[in-house]
Enzyme design. Sequence first.
Site, PDB file in Angstrom:
ATOM      1  N   HIS A  14       1.516  -4.674   3.774  1.00 55.30           N
ATOM      2  CA  HIS A  14       1.033  -3.682   4.747  1.00 55.30           C
ATOM      3  C   HIS A  14      -0.532  -2.619   5.181  1.00 55.30           C
ATOM      4  O   HIS A  14      -0.579  -3.063   6.229  1.00 55.30           O
ATOM      5  CB  HIS A  14       2.183  -1.791   5.389  1.00 55.30           C
ATOM      6  CG  HIS A  14       3.491  -2.845   6.262  1.00 55.30           C
ATOM      7  ND1 HIS A  14       4.139  -2.477   7.619  1.00 55.30           N
ATOM      8  CD2 HIS A  14       3.987  -3.665   6.114  1.00 55.30           C
ATOM      9  CE1 HIS A  14       5.318  -3.682   7.418  1.00 55.30           C
ATOM     10  NE2 HIS A  14       4.915  -3.814   6.539  1.00 55.30           N
ATOM     11  N   ASP A  15      -0.534  -2.288   3.810  1.00 53.07           N
ATOM     12  CA  ASP A  15      -2.401  -1.825   3.926  1.00 53.07           C
ATOM     13  C   ASP A  15      -2.673  -2.930   3.958  1.00 53.07           C
ATOM     14  O   ASP A  15      -3.870  -2.612   4.646  1.00 53.07           O
ATOM     15  CB  ASP A  15      -1.524  -0.914   3.211  1.00 53.07           C
ATOM     16  CG  ASP A  15      -3.909  -0.205   2.853  1.00 53.07           C
ATOM     17  OD1 ASP A  15      -4.633   0.125   3.588  1.00 53.07           O
ATOM     18  OD2 ASP A  15      -4.631  -0.718   1.834  1.00 53.07           O
ATOM     19  N   VAL A  59      -3.928  -5.438   7.412  1.00 50.09           N
ATOM     20  CA  VAL A  59      -4.570  -4.353   8.155  1.00 50.09           C
ATOM     21  C   VAL A  59      -5.721  -3.949   7.541  1.00 50.09           C
ATOM     22  O   VAL A  59      -6.135  -2.792   7.307  1.00 50.09           O
ATOM     23  CB  VAL A  59      -4.011  -2.974   9.032  1.00 50.09           C
ATOM     24  CG1 VAL A  59      -4.552  -2.356  10.584  1.00 50.09           C
ATOM     25  CG2 VAL A  59      -2.737  -3.781   9.604  1.00 50.09           C
ATOM     26  N   GLY A  70      -7.713  -4.739   5.014  1.00 52.56           N
ATOM     27  CA  GLY A  70      -8.170  -5.129   4.624  1.00 52.56           C
ATOM     28  C   GLY A  70      -7.192  -3.349   2.995  1.00 52.56           C
ATOM     29  O   GLY A  70      -7.096  -2.773   3.958  1.00 52.56           O
ATOM     30  N   SER A 104      -5.834   2.975   3.891  1.00 49.57           N
ATOM     31  CA  SER A 104      -5.795   3.392   5.134  1.00 49.57           C
ATOM     32  C   SER A 104      -4.220   3.880   5.336  1.00 49.57           C
ATOM     33  O   SER A 104      -3.940   4.173   6.544  1.00 49.57           O
ATOM     34  CB  SER A 104      -6.532   2.382   5.952  1.00 49.57           C
ATOM     35  OG  SER A 104      -5.947   0.982   6.089  1.00 49.57           O
ATOM     36  N   GLU A 149      -2.962   4.720  11.111  1.00 51.38           N
ATOM     37  CA  GLU A 149      -2.234   3.836  10.197  1.00 51.38           C
ATOM     38  C   GLU A 149      -0.366   3.634  10.843  1.00 51.38           C
ATOM     39  O   GLU A 149       0.157   3.100  11.237  1.00 51.38           O
ATOM     40  CB  GLU A 149      -2.490   2.657   9.701  1.00 51.38           C
ATOM     41  CG  GLU A 149      -3.543   1.282  10.029  1.00 51.38           C
ATOM     42  CD  GLU A 149      -4.005   1.118   8.631  1.00 51.38           C
ATOM     43  OE1 GLU A 149      -3.491   0.459   7.890  1.00 51.38           O
ATOM     44  OE2 GLU A 149      -5.258   0.867   8.878  1.00 51.38           O
ATOM     45  N   ASN A 161       5.255   0.932  11.778  1.00 48.35           N
ATOM     46  CA  ASN A 161       4.686   1.297  10.330  1.00 48.35           C
ATOM     47  C   ASN A 161       5.819   2.200   9.872  1.00 48.35           C
ATOM     48  O   ASN A 161       5.837   3.090   8.350  1.00 48.35           O
ATOM     49  CB  ASN A 161       3.642   1.699   9.555  1.00 48.35           C
ATOM     50  CG  ASN A 161       3.149   0.306   9.435  1.00 48.35           C
ATOM     51  OD1 ASN A 161       3.267  -0.430   8.725  1.00 48.35           O
ATOM     52  ND2 ASN A 161       1.619   1.059   9.818  1.00 48.35           N
ATOM     53  N   HIS A 198      11.223 -10.142  -0.934  1.00 49.87           N
ATOM     54  CA  HIS A 198      12.448  -9.875  -0.460  1.00 49.87           C
ATOM     55  C   HIS A 198      13.131  -9.620  -1.027  1.00 49.87           C
ATOM     56  O   HIS A 198      14.592  -9.709  -1.279  1.00 49.87           O
ATOM     57  CB  HIS A 198      12.237 -10.879   0.953  1.00 49.87           C
ATOM     58  CG  HIS A 198      11.668 -10.355   2.147  1.00 49.87           C
ATOM     59  ND1 HIS A 198      11.698 -10.613   3.364  1.00 49.87           N
ATOM     60  CD2 HIS A 198      11.127  -9.069   2.638  1.00 49.87           C
ATOM     61  CE1 HIS A 198      11.064 -10.178   4.462  1.00 49.87           C
ATOM     62  NE2 HIS A 198      10.889  -9.126   3.834  1.00 49.87           N
ATOM     63  N   THR A 199      13.118 -10.395  -3.082  1.00 48.39           N
ATOM     64  CA  THR A 199      14.149 -11.223  -3.214  1.00 48.39           C
ATOM     65  C   THR A 199      14.338  -9.649  -3.479  1.00 48.39           C
ATOM     66  O   THR A 199      15.837  -8.705  -4.965  1.00 48.39           O
ATOM     67  CB  THR A 199      13.503 -11.162  -4.417  1.00 48.39           C
ATOM     68  OG1 THR A 199      14.444 -11.537  -5.188  1.00 48.39           O
ATOM     69  CG2 THR A 199      12.195 -10.876  -5.103  1.00 48.39           C
ATOM     70  N   THR A 204      21.264  -9.882  -6.222  1.00 48.13           N
ATOM     71  CA  THR A 204      20.548  -9.606  -7.160  1.00 48.13           C
ATOM     72  C   THR A 204      19.448  -9.017  -7.018  1.00 48.13           C
ATOM     73  O   THR A 204      18.138  -8.642  -7.192  1.00 48.13           O
ATOM     74  CB  THR A 204      20.009 -10.148  -8.033  1.00 48.13           C
ATOM     75  OG1 THR A 204      18.482 -10.690  -7.970  1.00 48.13           O
ATOM     76  CG2 THR A 204      20.904 -11.502  -8.919  1.00 48.13           C
TER      77      THR A 204
END
Length: 317
Positions: free
Chosen positions: A56-57, A60, A62, A66, A78, A84, A184-185, A240
Amino acid sequence: MILFGFLATWAFGLMLTLDYYKHSCPTFEQTIQQTITNKQITSPSTAAATIRLFFHDCLVDGCDASILVSSTPFNSAERDADINLSLPGDAFDVVVRAKTALELACPNTVSCADILAVAARDLVTMVGGPYYNVLLGRKDGLVSKSNYVEGKLPRPTMPMSQIINIFKSNGFSIQEMVALSGAHTIGFSHCKEFSTGIYNFSKVSQYDREYNPRFAQGLQQACKDFTMNPTLSVFNDIMTPNKFDNMYFQNLPKGLGLLKSDHGMYSDPRTRPLVELYAADQNKFFAAFAKAMEKLSVYKVKTGRQGEIRHRCDAIN
């Protein structure tokens, strides 16, 4: 991977190196390792939370930390953008702990952006994922505004074409997008993020038929009180959940994807072959994930006078 690091440094004109703190802060890596180990043991959700925070950092403007800046009466930062608000506190906490320890050892030397990048990598490795190189020398960004966020991060309810376009606009291929989605594992998602797919989905079905029926029924039961308790959540990978592996991709053809975007990953002809490839071969997934993370970690980084070394990660100096 070292070759990629060299090319990244050359191509982007960055002042980044693998051993940036060798002389200025020799205990840098050891301090982060000790901090994340203690945090992960006491709070096993830290790894997934930190990877998500890093993602997420970076997308947005780079990888400049932030996302860590707190809002003030004069600025909405942010981290207070609606997408967020669900970021877990464990990730913020592990960076703050590492920063505090490093400020004692090496004052005014290590950026919060470098701490977040290395913590994310080390936590991936700690829970079974691949090691990859992280170039160092980022500076912390000087701007953090909530209104910069909208449209730059994929939402789980978006159609696959829109998600692909977000990645493409940031210079990432479909293959890199699918590889990164493999994170997402581990981790979990709040029930509100997929509730429309499991309750009153249509006139003919209570739930989206892309779910395995028993899985959908289990989700309905797990999330039945989510309107009264918005913190209710379910593991992204029910097989798992605490191990970084390729099970996320193995789950998708079986209807065990949690989010609408997960279903889209398997049903879309542009992404399905990659899902099948990574489901069949964990080594290929790990190699692709490591390469994509190396690329993401140098995305629009700030160096020199473009940024600063924050005294505190939650406030611009």
